[in-house]
Enzyme design. Structure first.
Site, short mmCIF file in Angstrom:
data_model
loop_
_atom_site.label_atom_id
_atom_site.label_comp_id
_atom_site.label_asym_id
_atom_site.label_seq_id
_atom_site.Cartn_x
_atom_site.Cartn_y
_atom_site.Cartn_z
N THR B 182 48.33 38.55 40.31
CA THR B 182 49.22 37.98 39.29
C THR B 182 49.77 39.26 38.53
O THR B 182 49.23 40.16 38.43
CB THR B 182 48.53 36.86 38.40
N GLU B 468 44.07 30.17 39.24
CA GLU B 468 43.87 29.82 40.53
C GLU B 468 44.65 28.91 40.91
O GLU B 468 44.47 27.57 41.83
CB GLU B 468 42.27 29.35 40.97
#
Lengths: 723, 723
Positions: B182, B468
């Site tokens: 990320t 997630e």
């Protein structure tokens, strides 16, 4: 096969039936038409929808605008603000220090009588107090404990002796105190607390005792550390008669040493889910003696010889009158929760207007989050509800001020105030939690960082849903009021009387903002409503649908409970319990209607605060009110369908129309949150500073320049070759 | 006035019409009948509803029961448990120390290959890992970062060189590492990350660069403090072609000094809403060079001369294949969330069974909270959903194990697994948050104290909803799979084909646990369903209603999106966006159906784990499944009404019936939470220790004794005299 149906005798299905004649795609077509321009009635000129942010900001500040502005200046000061991540002890110490700053700034005395240096300004006091939530909810609630509960109990339940003796120390914070009502064993059911205050004629003292562990006072702010006194609620016993719960002024700690006084003990409640700037704790009492005059004796007194007297004969009414004087806690939680929802939406909508993710309609440009339908669906209805809650709170605060200033202080006024507070506080506290959570998720991982405020505010506001009256218990109180109003009117009414009543009421509107709204519309009247989507936009159609639901739900429950008075106590309780969920749903529906009415009144006003609203702003606010109203109808669509109030086709249109309204309001979202008037010093959220916009601009500029310079590598996928 | 209606051509309203012939009170009467005793089919003997708690406990533990039991023994050890109120630094240090304990106990190597000392046990690994949530969610997630993400990426994206070189240090925790996927600017849209890894043929190295602020890696566990390496995701560029996102093993800190290596920089994410035992942080890279072989090259490799090769030709498929290997994160969050919901319900139901408040049907005895209808309504459906989520998770974990063990590892299996995980993780993570919150409110002020666990667990699990894979983004993935399955089957189908398909499918059941469930029931077939309340209890009626909804929603959306392929990219995106909410709702409906099917399969099984289920337990579980199934139908009642699947009268019965089921299950509530198998050492909640029961007993005994001795003061209200 054919069937003959006589429609004259089946009005209840007229809506569904009549629709068969309508072209099936008519609703879809109507929705697909370009947004109908709003036109000025007088000239038929098109009105552009545009928000006058400055004007709307002033309007939202309401009657006590100046106090709110002053409080916001105060909460903009770093020394009053929360520091995220402080340990328990440091946070408590910081907040206690901040309370002293409030005293020094003269912020906390507005509600107290002029005779002791106050201002007798009840509405203003609450307005200012609510705004403290933007600095730190712990600061709001700790000052609420000191002045809104402990001090207010002395003020409202005591008499001049108590005012003169105790208020100065309370106001100056020389005497920090606890509001010792709740016990480990009894929260919502205050009447059943176990602590006793038994009068001893020999010494003219009360003896305070905690008879068992469940009667320990619990969850009390100021009890774990700072409190040197408490207003203690206990069963008053004299001459072997229990006169019910009364309040007493009880010293608990030696101010010099901080040690408990003899007979007093306690415990720290320790870490909580939030509000850790407050030292909540437990207290218990073993033969603690206080002078007779420490009974706060406005509603019940003891003569030297132990004779009890009260201006209110009924013990039940006396009890509720005493509790009623403490309604301001609920009023202020309603306002503070709404302020927190405003902060949440300002953060999430600002970020949603800058953040981009996924290229959808373009090869290079990513979409702004708020352009996604789902993002609108998550945030726009919450924005509409926040406006509704804000306008409803303004009405509640005005009512509160009228009662406490004495301007309108009949028994009915007080009951209306209490019912209104009990209706609005559950909705706004839950709404704040839902909004903070939706905002946090809408901001993704960034929303989970403490630096963006949302998680901290949510943690602090969590308990607002259960303190100062558990939300479900409050809604049950509202329902009882609705049922009792209903019962008074229809105790012996047969259906004919009811029908006439409904027809009478349909003509005018009964403005009774807390009891049963009586604008009844029965099924019989309802066939003609909402026959086109456009009509759902009409305020009168929304009102009819919302009011009808409240009325019908109350009537249905009342019917089911009708046998109760003739039953044994046990059977009646079982019957009531069997319909408990319905009862609470009816109260919720009533509270939602009150919010809708408040929003509508705020829109329709043209005088006072509302004067100067331009047509462009009114258009935007009307869409927002429609989104709120139709959103309520959408939320309860199953009810409207089951009760034949909307046909299936029409019901589908409601959802489509709220989506359409969200999209229509989308360009106004930033204006609508800007009008809340909270600046960066109140938000203190890294993602709402414009930093995201800078990052987005930098990234897009990087790619643009690289493409222009021919230095951006080709994409394997666009080469279309096998590697 | 009369209207003639030809009913032969309006099958869609047959249900509503047919009902007119039914006695109006029939449903109410049926509901009012005493609970129908369940009878054994063979002998017609009445079966008593009673839960075999021990047997059910074993059943719930599932396939990896032993691993779970072992992990629970571990989480019962105080040194692995969270201490509430630790400061950020202390909490991080404690959790890092706990990770070492896990290594020492051999708890973390199950998933790794036998060649490097692991056990190749994928399902068991996840089962054990999930249980760590009961000790401290920070411990669960931090070990998930180290072994489930950082280590798993080396395992699944790397090849033998990487396994031999890097896994030993990762497994032993000698090399703590971050999973650097990320970025501040890109979370859900991983394909668009900005970090680049450009191959330099001259030195046979990759050069890692962060081109702008938005491309900083962000929210990475182990990045702020402990990580000495990272698996870094970056755009792989060679010979001026971008081959898309690949993973690289990148050292980031000097293990001896803890300082960043040259070219690496970073920041601490600081305090978060929860999970503060994990050192989340940011990383950025400026010309950082790593050897060519540090590319984790299972799905894409670079020759020394910079030539790129991959076993997967399509860049898109390659990308999703790589990400797909990391599905275990979602699988384990599904299980851990369900475990947290179990803890919450065990606490709240134990307390609700002991706590008393308000005398309703008696003068002296207060009611137990769980005897209130509202309290049942708040907790029992959540209990049913938790069972559904638990059984669904067992299926997901089994599927996961089959794929990763190679037992069933086709492309279709992998796609099914990913879709199943993407469907279940959103539902279970949101369910855990809702359940923790409802449990917290149901416990009142006590629920807000850290000592009762609920607030801490909620704060930690908050982020499970967006990490997630953001829940909404995951549901959108599911919807795309549903639409694509639908498209494959009906690309050129006209209505006749569709109708034949539906009729064919109605005969048998297509067991396809993640793609579109095809048990189609069109409106045409539906008139005969649910004609009596009792029938709603039949599994087949519930299945029909739930399946029909999924099928219809997908078909409706597919119809609306049909023009998209012929549109410009921009217009197609706008069309998709216009139906985004519907698309996500269809996916949610599908996921709910999967949970319902899992519950039903768990009930119907008679072999393997299910063997030995006695009839009494099956009765209780069947009621619970019915509550779950009818609860889903109630939740979406507006849909069933708008689509003519339930008549208004029938729809009202659904709500009444779920209330009835909640009441019927109420005596079994304690058994059902006891079967979760969590002991006091896992709950660690002061209110779930029996302390409340002791307090209640003490208080009642006090009053009983005082009444008996005649020392209890008389009540003023019962004297009925004016004071």
């Amino acid at each position: 096969m054919t069937t003959t149906v006589d429609t004259t005798s089946s009005d209840s299905t007229r809506d569904a039936r009549g629709e068969d004649a309508v072209e099936p795609d008519a609703i879809e077509n109507e929705l697909d038409r370009p947004i109908r321009p709003e036109r000025r009635a007088s000239t038929n000129d098109v009105v552009v929808a545009r928000t006058d942010v400055e004007w709307l900001g002033r309007y939202l500040l309401g009657t006590w605008a100046e106090v709110r502005m002053g409080a916001r200046e105060l909460t903009a000061r770093p020394e009053l603000q929360r520091i995220e991540g402080l340990g328990l002890d440091e946070h408590r110490e910081r907040v206690f220090g901040q309370l002293k700053l409030l005293v020094e700034n003269g912020q906390v005395h507005r509600a107290f009588p002029k005779s002791v240096g106050g201002e007798d300004d009840h509405g203003g006091n609450i307005a200012g107090f609510e705004e403290l939530v933007t600095a730190d909810p712990s600061l709001q609630i700790k000052s609420g404990v000191q002045w809104g509960l402990f001090g207010a109990a002395v003020l409202h339940l005591g008499t001049s002796y108590h005012h003169e003796t105790f208020l100065p120390g309370i106001m100056s914070l020389e005497v920090p105190g606890a509001f010792a009502m709740t016990e480990t064993g009894h929260g919502s059911d205050v009447a059943a607390i176990g602590t006793t205050a038994t009068y001893d004629e020999a010494t003219q003292e009360f003896v305070i005792d905690t008879p068992f562990r469940g009667a320990w006072k619990d969850y009390l702010g100021n009890a774990a550390k700072d409190g040197v006194a408490a207003v203690l609620f206990a069963q008053l016993v004299t001459k072997n008669v229990n006169h019910g719960v009364h309040a007493f002024f009880v010293p608990i700690r030696d101010a010099a040493t901080g040690e408990f006084l003899p007979g007093v003990g306690g415990e720290d409640d320790g870490l909580k889910g939030g509000l850790n700037g407050i030292d909540n704790g437990r207290l218990h009492f073993d033969g603690v003696r206080i002078p007779r005059v420490n009974l706060l004796n406005r509603y019940g007194d003891i003569a030297e010889d132990g004779t009890y007297s009260s201006p209110i004969a009924s013990p039940g009414r006396r009890f509720f009158t005493m509790l009623g004087t403490l309604v301001q806690g609920r009023v202020s939680l309603d306002g503070a929760s709404t302020a927190a929802a405003k902060i949440a939406l300002k953060i999430a909508i600002t970020y949603g207007n800058e953040r981009r993710q996924f290229t959808a309609g373009s090869d290079t440009d990513e979409e702004v989050l708020l352009d996604y339908q789902l993002h609108q669906k998550r945030l726009m209805p919450k924005l509409a509800t926040t406006y509704a809650a804000s306008f409803a709170h303004e009405q509640l605060l005005t009512k509160f001020d009228q009662v406490f200033s004495g301007a309108a202080d009949t028994d009915d006024d007080r009951q209306d105030l209490e019912t209104l507070a009990a209706a609005l506080k559950p909705l706004s506290t839950w709404h704040a939690l839902e909004t903070l959570q939706e905002a946090r998720e809408a901001c993704g991982g960034a929303g989970f960082l403490a630096e963006n405020r949302l998680v901290g505010l949510r943690a602090d506001l969590d308990v607002y849903a259960t303190f100062e009256g558990d939300n479900h218990v409050l809604l049950q109180l509202v329902a009882k009021r609705l049922l009792s109003d209903y019962g008074k009117r229809f105790a012996k009414a047969d259906f004919g009387v009811l029908a006439r009543y409904v027809v009478e009421q349909a003509a005018g509107r009964t403005v009774n903002s807390s009891g049963l709204r009586s604008l009844g519309q029965t099924i019989v009247d309802f066939g003609s409503t909402a026959r086109s989507v456009g009509q759902l936009r009409d305020a009168s159609a929304q009102r009819q649908l919302l009011t009808d639901r409240v009325h019908t739900m109350v009537a249905e429950v009342a019917g089911k409970l009708r046998p109760a008075p003739k039953m044994s106590k046990k059977d009646a309780a079982a019957l009531f319990n069997q319909h408990q969920s319905e009862i609470i749903e009816a109260a919720r529906a009533h509270a939602e209607l009150l919010q809708w009415e408040a929003f509508t009144e705020a829109l329709e006003g043209e005088q006072g605060l509302a004067s100067g609203m331009d047509d462009s702003t009114r258009v935007v606010l009307t869409w927002l009110r429609d989104l709120f109203g139709l959103g309520l109808i959408e939320k309860h669509l199953d009810w409207y369908l089951m009760h034949g109030r909307l046909s299936p086709k029409r019901a589908q249109a409601v959802g489509l129309y709220t989506e359409r309204l969200s999209a229509r309001l989308r360009p106004h979202a930033q204006d609508l949150v800007d009008a809340f008037g909270y600046g960066p010093e109140h938000l203190r959220a890294a993602i709402a500073t414009g930093a995201e916009k800078e990052r987005q601009t930098e990234a897009r500029e990087y790619y643009r320049a690289a493409r222009a310079a021919g230095t951006l590598p080709a994409e394997e996928k666009s080469l279309g070759k096998k590697p």
